[in-house]
Design a protein around this motif. Sequence first.
Motif, short mmCIF file in Angstrom:
data_model
loop_
_atom_site.label_atom_id
_atom_site.label_comp_id
_atom_site.label_asym_id
_atom_site.label_seq_id
_atom_site.Cartn_x
_atom_site.Cartn_y
_atom_site.Cartn_z
N GLU A 1 17.16 -36.28 -12.88
CA GLU A 1 17.69 -36.12 -11.51
C GLU A 1 18.71 -34.99 -11.46
OE1 GLU A 1 20.68 -38.41 -8.38
OE2 GLU A 1 19.90 -39.49 -10.12
N TYR A 2 19.64 -34.99 -12.41
CA TYR A 2 20.70 -33.97 -12.40
C TYR A 2 20.14 -32.58 -12.69
CZ TYR A 2 23.90 -38.00 -12.76
OH TYR A 2 24.60 -39.16 -12.55
N ARG B 1 18.48 -31.35 -9.65
CA ARG B 1 19.48 -31.02 -8.64
C ARG B 1 20.14 -29.66 -8.92
NH1 ARG B 1 22.18 -33.95 -4.81
NH2 ARG B 1 24.05 -32.89 -4.02
N TYR C 1 19.91 -26.24 -6.69
CA TYR C 1 21.14 -25.61 -6.19
C TYR C 1 21.21 -24.15 -6.63
CZ TYR C 1 26.04 -24.98 -5.00
OH TYR C 1 27.21 -24.51 -4.45
N ASP D 1 28.47 -30.03 -7.03
CA ASP D 1 27.43 -29.01 -7.18
C ASP D 1 27.97 -27.65 -7.62
OD1 ASP D 1 25.15 -30.57 -6.65
OD2 ASP D 1 25.35 -30.30 -4.47
#
Length: 297
Positions: free
Chosen positions: A12-13, A16, A20, A70
């Motif tokens: 997930e990270y 992400r 980004y 983020d």
Amino acid sequence: MIEQDWKAAHTEYSHRIDQYLQNTLKQLPNDAPKLKEAMAYSLFNGGKRVRPFLVYGLGQMLGLSLEQLDPCAAAIECIHAYSLVHDDLPAMDDDNLRRGKPTCHIQFDEATAILVGDALQSLAFQLLAENHRVSAEIRIQWVQQLSVAAGLNGMCGGQSLDIESTNQAINIEALETLHKLKTGALIEVTAKMVAAVALGLNESQTQALETYVSCLGLAFQVQDDILDVTGNTEALGKPQGSDESLNKSTYPKLLGIDGAKALATELHIKATSALRQLPYNSDIMFDFANYIIARNH
């Protein structure tokens, strides 16, 4: 906590931070398309995303939102990516492979690789300065923390010591200093930057957080040194034995393989002991510490 939980979080990270960074690059001007392409090549070349994982994982453990984190995660990863591009240059380690792919100066050219590092470093601080989800005071603190971790008293200083120690016999204390700066500083700063925005952390809890990442960062390097001896080129994504070929001082060289493994275990114990001092659900961070010393690449 089963192993899959931390792997799911890592997936997930990683997704992400990739999204980004991709969105960030899309928003940059296209005035220098070759440089922009090379920046993307260096950012998306199969890295483990250890530093973003720590930012997001520690932040969520402390109740922070991913949106707040983020720019912080992306900035640290930009600095890390730039350091690898420069580390691979002919004047440094002169590597042709990085994670199984041609290094930036091989895929493009040496001048472009130098500029990639420069541009990624600038982008890191731009991301922090333009993050309006946190206060200006926190942004300034983040810029200060990351600039120290990336500079003379951090990564760059460690790189310099690494170059100076090549073909030289150094002791275990000097080797630890080298790696705490070269590798550890950008890992340690994840905890510092997360703590800067977290509410309710007292001094002892902040110290426990920093001890966790500090020990984890050194354990990561010790395991890297072990894998350079025991791993294989396909799994490592770079030539096996590259440290030995450059006559670098490593933990296996100074301590032997068994001694290096014992040190990695000792650091793992210190890291997880520090984590136990925190009154939060830290299961995923425990499992991540287990991965750091059990990985094969």
